[in-house]
Design an enzyme around this catalytic site. Sequence first.
Site, PDB file in Angstrom:
ATOM      1  N   HIS A   7       0.824  -1.211   0.000  1.00 32.43           N
ATOM      2  CA  HIS A   7       0.000   0.000   0.000  1.00 32.43           C
ATOM      3  C   HIS A   7       0.863   1.268   0.000  1.00 32.43           C
ATOM      4  O   HIS A   7       2.043   1.241   0.347  1.00 32.43           O
ATOM      5  CB  HIS A   7      -0.930   0.006   1.214  1.00 32.43           C
ATOM      6  CG  HIS A   7      -0.183   0.021   2.515  1.00 32.43           C
ATOM      7  ND1 HIS A   7       0.400   1.152   3.045  1.00 32.43           N
ATOM      8  CD2 HIS A   7       0.095  -0.979   3.387  1.00 32.43           C
ATOM      9  CE1 HIS A   7       0.994   0.862   4.187  1.00 32.43           C
ATOM     10  NE2 HIS A   7       0.832  -0.440   4.411  1.00 32.43           N
ATOM     11  N   GLU A  77      -2.384  -7.435   7.253  1.00 33.17           N
ATOM     12  CA  GLU A  77      -1.101  -7.354   7.951  1.00 33.17           C
ATOM     13  C   GLU A  77      -1.115  -8.195   9.211  1.00 33.17           C
ATOM     14  O   GLU A  77      -2.172  -8.471   9.784  1.00 33.17           O
ATOM     15  CB  GLU A  77      -0.773  -5.889   8.290  1.00 33.17           C
ATOM     16  CG  GLU A  77       0.603  -5.660   8.903  1.00 33.17           C
ATOM     17  CD  GLU A  77       1.776  -6.128   8.051  1.00 33.17           C
ATOM     18  OE1 GLU A  77       1.967  -7.357   7.912  1.00 33.17           O
ATOM     19  OE2 GLU A  77       2.522  -5.268   7.544  1.00 33.17           O
TER      20      GLU A  77
END
Length: 174
Positions: A7, A77
């Site tokens: 990201h 994550e």
Amino acid sequence: MIYIVRHGETDYNVEGRIAGRIDISLNENGINQAYELREILKNVKFGYVFSSPLKRALETTKIICDNEIIKDDRIIERSNGDLEGILKSEIVDFPDFNDPNEKRYNIENINIFRKRIFDFFNDIKNKYKGKDILIVTHAGVGIYARCFFEGEPQDGNYLNYKISNCEVLKYKND
């Protein structure tokens, strides 16, 4: 090809904070990074697009392409437990993130983390062979994606496998 993207930048990245599962958005630079990547990848016709369900990954994915996005929790994550939101510089007794016996701070066990990532990529390789796939995820997932495709780091230093914000890893999908 399989395109794996971390990201875009967040304020936590700039500040040196541990994000983990904290659901934060991109900052202005992260938005710009995603638009730059959109330009770089504009000629790739993605057959499938996968994203972590966290905002920073979804925002990046939506900027990069207009495809339907498949959210997959396996590429979220790693949970960094009690360390999330803390400045790395404030941690006195830093954990060994690669030690399967590390239990401090309620960090997600590395073996469980690696298994879900490897399961995801095994599914991609088996179900979507020959397609161009975009996967937008996080730094920790990127490390073990590299382990999946490239093997373990020769020097044992997993941080050498860490990818930067909006960096792209490309792997054959045959």
